[in-house]
Write a protein that holds these residues in place. Structure first.
Motif, PDB file in Angstrom:
ATOM      1  N   GLU B  23       0.843  -1.185   0.000  1.00  0.00           N
ATOM      2  CA  GLU B  23       0.000   0.000   0.000  1.00  0.00           C
ATOM      3  C   GLU B  23       0.885   1.243   0.000  1.00  0.00           C
ATOM      4  N   PHE B 207      -7.947  -4.929  -5.063  1.00  0.00           N
ATOM      5  CA  PHE B 207      -9.188  -4.434  -4.486  1.00  0.00           C
ATOM      6  C   PHE B 207      -9.014  -4.029  -3.014  1.00  0.00           C
ATOM      7  N   THR B 208      -8.482  -4.949  -2.197  1.00  0.00           N
ATOM      8  CA  THR B 208      -8.348  -4.628  -0.765  1.00  0.00           C
ATOM      9  C   THR B 208      -7.328  -3.521  -0.532  1.00  0.00           C
ATOM     10  N   ASN B 209      -6.202  -3.569  -1.265  1.00  0.00           N
ATOM     11  CA  ASN B 209      -5.210  -2.517  -1.052  1.00  0.00           C
ATOM     12  C   ASN B 209      -5.717  -1.170  -1.524  1.00  0.00           C
ATOM     13  N   ILE B 211      -8.813  -0.170  -1.324  1.00  0.00           N
ATOM     14  CA  ILE B 211      -9.673   0.311  -0.242  1.00  0.00           C
ATOM     15  C   ILE B 211      -8.834   0.830   0.924  1.00  0.00           C
ATOM     16  N   LYS B 212      -7.782   0.072   1.269  1.00  0.00           N
ATOM     17  CA  LYS B 212      -6.945   0.500   2.394  1.00  0.00           C
ATOM     18  C   LYS B 212      -6.259   1.829   2.088  1.00  0.00           C
TER      19      LYS B 212
END
Lengths: 145, 251
Positions: B23, B207-209, B211-212
């Motif tokens: 990230e 996707f998750t990174n 969002i983070k």
């Protein structure tokens, strides 16, 4: 249902190998997926809503990986990424696509919106737990410096 | 250590992080930590396609370094190694040569061999076909398809093929092969085979990174990652839809 939890365990281990996870953490990553799926199933049983169940499943995964990250000093997303794999709405997304191909657009819209809602609730669940952990720990970090 | 050498070490560490899917906040924090542990001040902006670093001495001298990142992969092990490298530097600042050597080690760290990764990809497809209520036969077919897909993707992405086309082709192959096999062997359910086979290709990390990143306030990096994830999903979906709509009409 136990079988599905075991499958979720393996379903988190194998993607983790694709992402070149540290060999010692493979088991912990699998446990993350199993816990997330167990919570999902529990809430799905009570509410019958995949959206709420995914939200709480994602929160459980977030709490598990953030606390483990602090205990063994490693980035949280090494557990987060494999853990959300069982929750990802792959089947729903595919059904929406299938309806588009069959020119059944209202059903496709129905499934498509459900897919987006589930994906969004996973995202918000992770956000929620990460934000809480950040809030608790950032205060401490300032004092330490 | 010389300010230029610090800038070089920090850039190299940031490059490894960004190349392997970390990230944005992690890249920035790591670079600041590395600069601080040598007694300089570091300033860094990272988005998902490059990093800009300034190393500042206490008397106001400044060295700036820019690095463009073209290829992005996911590699949890390397990110972890860099993370502990930057933590150790605070207590124990290594010399330039030592730090260079550690970074080179991390850069060349062992991957799982292609065989193991292909096995993992096929087992992922196998497990998820069963997970979505498929039969063992469906799962076997799905595993075999994803062996082929993973092998082809690995070779083609090394050849530097355009990402959209790559995922479009994978979707096309998955759709066509599953439909063909369903016609040959009527016991197979095409829908279960496809849902198992596409799981390996889903961009969960982007996707998750994404969002983070957005959560931590790195909107540029986060929206870039989210759009990458959406691009992959759309490409794959269009590929499968092409195969199914053409073949279903034709048959």
């Amino acid at each position: 249902m136990i079988i599905k939890i075991i499958l979720a365990f393996f379903g988190s281990i194998f993607p983790a190998i694709l992402f070149n996870i540290d060999r010692r953490k493979i088991f912990l990553a699998g446990l993350c997926g199993a816990i997330g799926w167990a919570i999902y199933q529990l809430l799905f049983y009570f509410t019958q809503s995949p959206i709420i169940a995914s939200f709480f499943g994602a929160i459980a995964i977030g709490i598990y990986s953030e606390s483990l990250a602090r205990i063994i000093k490693t980035p949280a997303f090494g557990f987060l990424i494999p853990g959300i794999f069982p929750l990802v709405p792959g089947y729903k997304a595919y059904t929406a696509l299938r309806h588009i191909v069959e020119n059944n657009l209202s059903a496709a819209l129905d499934k498509g919106i459900l897919t987006l809602a589930v994906a969004g609730s996973i995202g918000f669940g992770i956000m929620f737990s990460t934000a809480i952990f950040k809030m608790i720990f950032s205060g401490k970090r300032v004092k330490r410096i | 250590m010389d300010i230029k050498e610090v800038a070089e070490i920090a850039t190299a560490a940031g490059e490894i992080l960004l190349r392997n899917g970390a990230e944005a906040y992690r890249v920035e924090e790591t670079i600041k930590k590395i600069c601080n542990s040598y007694g300089y001040e570091g300033e860094c902006i990272s988005n998902s396609t490059g990093i800009f670093i300034s190393v500042i001495t206490p008397d106001g001298h400044m060295v700036t370094s820019v690095k463009r990142i073209n290829q992005r992969d996911v590699d949890l092990y390397r990110i972890e190694r860099i993370n502990s490298f930057s933590r150790d530097l605070i207590n124990n600042p290594l010399s330039y040569e030592e730090a260079k050597k550690v970074l080179k080690d991390i850069y060349n760290a062992p991957n799982f061999s292609l065989g193991v990764r292909i096995f993992a990809a096929s087992m992922t497809a196998f497990v998820y076909t069963l997970f979505f209520n498929g039969t063992v036969l469906d799962a076997l077919v799905s595993a075999i398809i994803s062996i082929g897909i993973y092998y082809v993707l690995d070779k083609l992405s090394k050849a530097g093929m355009f990402q959209f086309l790559l995922y479009y082709l994978s979707g096309l192959i998955i759709g066509a092969v599953s439909l063909g096999l369903q016609l040959l062997i009527p016991q197979i359910n095409m829908d279960n085979v496809i849902t198992g086979a596409i799981i390996v290709l889903l961009p969960g990390v982007a996707f998750t990174n994404g969002i983070k990143d957005i959560l931590y306030g790195d909107y540029v990096s986060g929206s870039a990652k989210l759009s990458e994830a959406i691009l992959i999903i759309v490409a794959m979906g269009v590929g499968i839809a092409t195969a199914l709509s053409l073949l279903l009409k034709w048959i």
